[in-house]
Design a protein around this motif. Structure first.
Motif, PDB file in Angstrom:
ATOM      1  N   TYR A   1       0.838  -1.202   0.000  1.00  0.00           N
ATOM      2  CA  TYR A   1       0.000   0.000   0.000  1.00  0.00           C
ATOM      3  C   TYR A   1       0.875   1.256   0.000  1.00  0.00           C
ATOM      4  O   TYR A   1       0.657   2.177  -0.800  1.00  0.00           O
TER       5      TYR A   1
ATOM      6  N   GLU B   1      -5.518  -6.054  -2.133  1.00  0.00           N
ATOM      7  CA  GLU B   1      -6.359  -5.131  -1.362  1.00  0.00           C
ATOM      8  C   GLU B   1      -5.634  -3.818  -1.094  1.00  0.00           C
ATOM      9  O   GLU B   1      -6.214  -2.731  -1.246  1.00  0.00           O
ATOM     10  N   GLY B   2      -4.374  -3.882  -0.719  1.00  0.00           N
ATOM     11  CA  GLY B   2      -3.587  -2.671  -0.475  1.00  0.00           C
ATOM     12  C   GLY B   2      -3.375  -1.864  -1.741  1.00  0.00           C
ATOM     13  O   GLY B   2      -3.431  -0.628  -1.734  1.00  0.00           O
TER      14      GLY B   2
ATOM     15  N   GLU C   1      -7.703   5.735  -3.882  1.00  0.00           N
ATOM     16  CA  GLU C   1      -7.450   7.058  -3.310  1.00  0.00           C
ATOM     17  C   GLU C   1      -7.080   8.067  -4.400  1.00  0.00           C
ATOM     18  O   GLU C   1      -7.407   9.246  -4.288  1.00  0.00           O
TER      19      GLU C   1
ATOM     20  N   ARG D   1     -10.557   7.282  -7.565  1.00  0.00           N
ATOM     21  CA  ARG D   1     -11.936   6.938  -7.211  1.00  0.00           C
ATOM     22  C   ARG D   1     -12.960   7.569  -8.154  1.00  0.00           C
ATOM     23  O   ARG D   1     -13.898   6.924  -8.596  1.00  0.00           O
TER      24      ARG D   1
ATOM     25  N   ARG E   1      -6.656  -0.188  -2.655  1.00  0.00           N
ATOM     26  CA  ARG E   1      -6.927   0.936  -1.760  1.00  0.00           C
ATOM     27  C   ARG E   1      -6.183   2.187  -2.226  1.00  0.00           C
ATOM     28  O   ARG E   1      -6.761   3.276  -2.327  1.00  0.00           O
TER      29      ARG E   1
END
Length: 142
Positions: free
Chosen positions: A53, A91-92, A99, A102, A95
């Protein structure tokens, strides 16, 4: 005979690898900008070691700077390609991608690969951006 009506401009981040391997951080031809595979390396330091991430966030920040230098922004990105060394960490990556994108929602790929140039690198990202001033960037001007 080369027939290219568009001016090509290369953008460098001045890393030793660019000259050694013969590539540019980004290339703009007309209104299209391609940003090369970008990793979480700052000088000789891997940023976010062990944290995909943090690496992805750092990379998207580097890409944002390269796009700005080429006359674009993240809102101009139409395609992202994310190469990860462990798909279970998606998932990271997702995410961090969310950010930055989106509301933009570019076409995206996430591909698991065997490895990257340094064992501490977990992800490499490249993007394509298209800006709406191609004719202004033709051979005659910038």
């Amino acid at each position: 005979m080369k027939s290219n009506n568009f001016m090509r401009k290369n953008f460098s981040s001045n890393t030793v690898w660019e000259d050694k391997f013969g590539y540019s951080r980004a290339v703009r031809v007309g209104n299209v900008i391609e940003v090369s595979g970008t990793t979480a390396v700052d000088g000789e330091v891997v940023i976010g070691k062990g944290n995909i991430y943090e690496q992805a966030k750092f990379i998207f920040g580097k890409i944002e700077k390269a796009l700005a230098e080429a006359g674009a922004g993240m809102e101009d990105v139409v395609r992202t390609r994310m190469f990860v060394t462990d798909i279970s960490l998606s998932e990271g990556v997702g995410r961090a991608h969310g950010e930055f994108f989106r509301d933009i929602k570019p076409a995206a790929s996430m591909i698991e690969i065997k490895g990257l140039i340094h064992p501490d690198l977990l992800i490499e990202i490249e993007v394509t951006a298209i800006i709406d001033n191609g004719p202004a960037y033709r051979q005659a001007g910038n």
